[in-house]
Design a protein around this motif. Structure first.
Motif, mmCIF file in Angstrom:
data_model
loop_
_atom_site.group_PDB
_atom_site.id
_atom_site.type_symbol
_atom_site.label_atom_id
_atom_site.label_comp_id
_atom_site.label_asym_id
_atom_site.label_seq_id
_atom_site.Cartn_x
_atom_site.Cartn_y
_atom_site.Cartn_z
ATOM 1 N N ARG A 167 5.844 13.580 -2.788
ATOM 2 C CA ARG A 167 6.643 12.524 -3.413
ATOM 3 C C ARG A 167 5.839 11.239 -3.583
ATOM 4 O O ARG A 167 5.926 10.575 -4.612
ATOM 5 C CB ARG A 167 7.902 12.249 -2.591
ATOM 6 C CG ARG A 167 8.957 13.347 -2.675
ATOM 7 C CD ARG A 167 10.307 12.843 -2.158
ATOM 8 N NE ARG A 167 10.227 12.417 -0.766
ATOM 9 C CZ ARG A 167 10.467 13.217 0.265
ATOM 10 N NH1 ARG A 167 10.768 14.491 0.050
ATOM 11 N NH2 ARG A 167 10.394 12.768 1.496
ATOM 12 N N ARG A 168 5.076 10.876 -2.537
ATOM 13 C CA ARG A 168 4.340 9.609 -2.582
ATOM 14 C C ARG A 168 3.049 9.735 -3.368
ATOM 15 O O ARG A 168 2.594 8.781 -4.001
ATOM 16 C CB ARG A 168 4.058 9.125 -1.159
ATOM 17 C CG ARG A 168 3.437 7.740 -1.084
ATOM 18 C CD ARG A 168 3.318 7.283 0.365
ATOM 19 N NE ARG A 168 4.632 7.193 1.005
ATOM 20 C CZ ARG A 168 4.817 7.055 2.308
ATOM 21 N NH1 ARG A 168 3.763 6.991 3.115
ATOM 22 N NH2 ARG A 168 6.027 6.979 2.807
ATOM 23 N N GLY A 169 2.425 10.891 -3.287
ATOM 24 C CA GLY A 169 1.176 11.110 -4.012
ATOM 25 C C GLY A 169 -0.071 10.845 -3.194
ATOM 26 O O GLY A 169 -1.174 11.175 -3.628
ATOM 27 N N GLN A 175 -1.267 7.061 3.050
ATOM 28 C CA GLN A 175 -1.913 5.756 3.219
ATOM 29 C C GLN A 175 -2.877 5.733 4.402
ATOM 30 O O GLN A 175 -3.925 5.074 4.345
ATOM 31 C CB GLN A 175 -0.870 4.640 3.355
ATOM 32 C CG GLN A 175 -0.072 4.627 4.638
ATOM 33 C CD GLN A 175 1.056 5.625 4.646
ATOM 34 O OE1 GLN A 175 1.309 6.309 3.654
ATOM 35 N NE2 GLN A 175 1.766 5.699 5.766
ATOM 36 N N SER A 176 -2.567 6.459 5.466
ATOM 37 C CA SER A 176 -3.450 6.492 6.632
ATOM 38 C C SER A 176 -4.762 7.197 6.299
ATOM 39 O O SER A 176 -5.832 6.795 6.758
ATOM 40 C CB SER A 176 -2.757 7.200 7.803
ATOM 41 O OG SER A 176 -1.587 6.510 8.168
ATOM 42 N N GLN A 177 -4.675 8.231 5.480
ATOM 43 C CA GLN A 177 -5.887 8.941 5.073
ATOM 44 C C GLN A 177 -6.742 8.085 4.150
ATOM 45 O O GLN A 177 -7.972 8.091 4.246
ATOM 46 C CB GLN A 177 -5.526 10.251 4.377
ATOM 47 C CG GLN A 177 -6.747 11.085 3.996
ATOM 48 C CD GLN A 177 -6.365 12.439 3.424
ATOM 49 O OE1 GLN A 177 -5.293 12.963 3.703
ATOM 50 N NE2 GLN A 177 -7.250 13.004 2.611
ATOM 51 N N LEU A 178 -6.104 7.311 3.267
ATOM 52 C CA LEU A 178 -6.861 6.410 2.395
ATOM 53 C C LEU A 178 -7.636 5.390 3.231
ATOM 54 O O LEU A 178 -8.811 5.110 2.966
ATOM 55 C CB LEU A 178 -5.918 5.687 1.439
ATOM 56 C CG LEU A 178 -5.240 6.519 0.347
ATOM 57 C CD1 LEU A 178 -4.328 5.627 -0.489
ATOM 58 C CD2 LEU A 178 -6.284 7.190 -0.544
ATOM 59 N N LEU A 206 0.833 -1.201 0.000
ATOM 60 C CA LEU A 206 0.000 0.000 0.000
ATOM 61 C C LEU A 206 0.869 1.253 0.000
ATOM 62 O O LEU A 206 0.677 2.159 -0.812
ATOM 63 C CB LEU A 206 -0.921 0.003 1.226
ATOM 64 C CG LEU A 206 -1.664 1.316 1.520
ATOM 65 C CD1 LEU A 206 -2.551 1.712 0.346
ATOM 66 C CD2 LEU A 206 -2.495 1.185 2.798
ATOM 67 N N LYS A 207 1.855 1.294 0.882
ATOM 68 C CA LYS A 207 2.629 2.520 1.092
ATOM 69 C C LYS A 207 3.625 2.793 -0.028
ATOM 70 O O LYS A 207 3.745 3.934 -0.496
ATOM 71 C CB LYS A 207 3.371 2.418 2.427
ATOM 72 C CG LYS A 207 4.126 3.685 2.809
ATOM 73 C CD LYS A 207 4.941 3.481 4.084
ATOM 74 C CE LYS A 207 4.068 3.198 5.281
ATOM 75 N NZ LYS A 207 4.853 3.139 6.550
ATOM 76 N N HIS A 208 4.345 1.768 -0.469
ATOM 77 C CA HIS A 208 5.454 2.002 -1.396
ATOM 78 C C HIS A 208 5.230 1.460 -2.810
ATOM 79 O O HIS A 208 5.892 1.911 -3.742
ATOM 80 C CB HIS A 208 6.738 1.398 -0.831
ATOM 81 C CG HIS A 208 7.157 2.009 0.464
ATOM 82 N ND1 HIS A 208 7.399 3.360 0.602
ATOM 83 C CD2 HIS A 208 7.368 1.468 1.702
ATOM 84 C CE1 HIS A 208 7.743 3.629 1.855
ATOM 85 N NE2 HIS A 208 7.729 2.493 2.533
ATOM 86 N N ALA A 209 4.311 0.505 -2.970
ATOM 87 C CA ALA A 209 4.060 -0.035 -4.308
ATOM 88 C C ALA A 209 2.847 0.609 -4.967
ATOM 89 O O ALA A 209 2.505 0.273 -6.097
ATOM 90 C CB ALA A 209 3.876 -1.556 -4.234
ATOM 91 N N GLY A 210 2.213 1.519 -4.248
ATOM 92 C CA GLY A 210 1.102 2.256 -4.837
ATOM 93 C C GLY A 210 -0.164 1.445 -5.041
ATOM 94 O O GLY A 210 -1.034 1.844 -5.825
ATOM 95 N N ARG A 211 -0.293 0.328 -4.359
ATOM 96 C CA ARG A 211 -1.509 -0.484 -4.502
ATOM 97 C C ARG A 211 -2.575 0.069 -3.551
ATOM 98 O O ARG A 211 -2.903 -0.513 -2.523
ATOM 99 C CB ARG A 211 -1.206 -1.956 -4.218
ATOM 100 C CG ARG A 211 -0.290 -2.576 -5.264
ATOM 101 C CD ARG A 211 0.073 -4.006 -4.940
ATOM 102 N NE ARG A 211 -1.104 -4.854 -4.784
ATOM 103 C CZ ARG A 211 -1.055 -6.133 -4.412
ATOM 104 N NH1 ARG A 211 0.123 -6.702 -4.170
ATOM 105 N NH2 ARG A 211 -2.157 -6.841 -4.285
ATOM 106 N N ILE A 212 -3.143 1.210 -3.937
ATOM 107 C CA ILE A 212 -4.046 1.932 -3.045
ATOM 108 C C ILE A 212 -5.345 1.177 -2.789
ATOM 109 O O ILE A 212 -6.060 1.475 -1.842
ATOM 110 C CB ILE A 212 -4.340 3.353 -3.560
ATOM 111 C CG1 ILE A 212 -5.000 3.301 -4.944
ATOM 112 C CG2 ILE A 212 -3.044 4.168 -3.619
ATOM 113 C CD1 ILE A 212 -5.400 4.673 -5.454
#
Length: 259
Positions: free
Chosen positions: A145-147, A150-153, A104-110
């Motif tokens: 940078r991250r876009g 993750q905590s907000q998602l 979730l955090k680094h691979a962008g699998r939101i």
């Protein structure tokens, strides 16, 4: 309007499942629905269940099951009561739960934010409507940078699923901090000192409220504890922490409990 939106949402979900069959987020095997685990991976997740410390939520030895849950307090909490009012975590942080958090955090699998929120939903059946979800914030440069945060998602998905109110920017991270990964607990506490602040525009939402602070992983507690202290200083009546996974020190799963 809500029913129409739900209708299209379900229709779109069915279309997505047709084009991209749902798969287990850990091993990639096909599963029955999006966000589900396969029959092999689900039992391997170390889910946290009772008995737990009534103060911090740490899992305790199974020989404590004859005691009332609210009277179980672990030795560390007796020695130094935490600033928060409880931790609700789904799993113990290990290789499997770590993989979910990192994807979730680094691979962008939101899309995994929805999976995590679905599991956290099981921790929320007794929450009344006056609770407020507040995600742990990122500094604006890291967010850029991250876009995404993750905590907000996770908090946004949880708010949608449960119907609990959310204030996505109630907390601000006013200073950038270096990665805490290789720091000692004392160094981590120093690194996040005076880093968080209440958004002046949202301060009125916090006074007298019960807050659920949402994060992906609870490690040493330095970051979340700093957030808790700021929220309580702003007038929050209760602050609990909700996360996907929590780190346990060696031997901590069997901590001695007092009652």
């Amino acid at each position: 309007m809500g029913k129409v939106s739900d209708h299209y949402r379900h229709a779109l979900g069915g279309f997505v499942d047709l084009i991209l069959p749902p798969r287990c987020p850990l091993c990639g095997e096909m599963v029955l629905e999006q966000g589900g685990f396969c029959g092999d991976c689900w039992p391997r997740l170390r889910l946290i269940s009772a008995p737990q410390c009534g103060s911090c939520g740490r899992p305790l030895g199974t020989d404590r099951t004859h005691l009332e849950q609210d009277k179980l307090i672990c030795a560390p909490c007796l020695a130094e009561p935490p600033p928060h009012d409880g931790i609700r975590a789904v799993a113990i942080y290990d290789d499997l739960s770590r993989r979910i958090a990192l994807c979730l955090k680094h691979a962008g699998r939101i899309g995994l934010a929805k999976l995590i929120a679905g599991q956290l939903l099981r921790q929320m059946p007794d929450l009344e409507e006056d609770w407020l979800l507040v995600p742990v914030p990122l500094h604006r440069w890291r967010l850029w940078r991250r876009g995404f945060n993750q905590s907000q998602l996770i908090a946004s998905q949880l708010a949608y699923m449960h119907g609990t109110a959310i204030s996505a920017d109630a907390l601000l991270r006013t200073k950038a901090t270096p990665p805490l990964k290789n720091m000692t607990l004392r160094q981590r506490k120093e690194a996040v000192k005076n880093v968080f602040a209440v958004n002046p525009k949202k301060a009125g939402q916090l006074s007298g409220r019960k807050i659920m602070l949402v994060d992906d992983v609870y490690t040493s507690g330095a970051t979340s504890h700093a957030c808790v202290k700021v929220l309580k200083k702003a007038g929050a009546s209760r602050v609990e922490i909700m996360c996907w996974a929590r780190v346990l020190r060696d031997g901590e799963a069997g901590l001695e409990a007092m009652h």
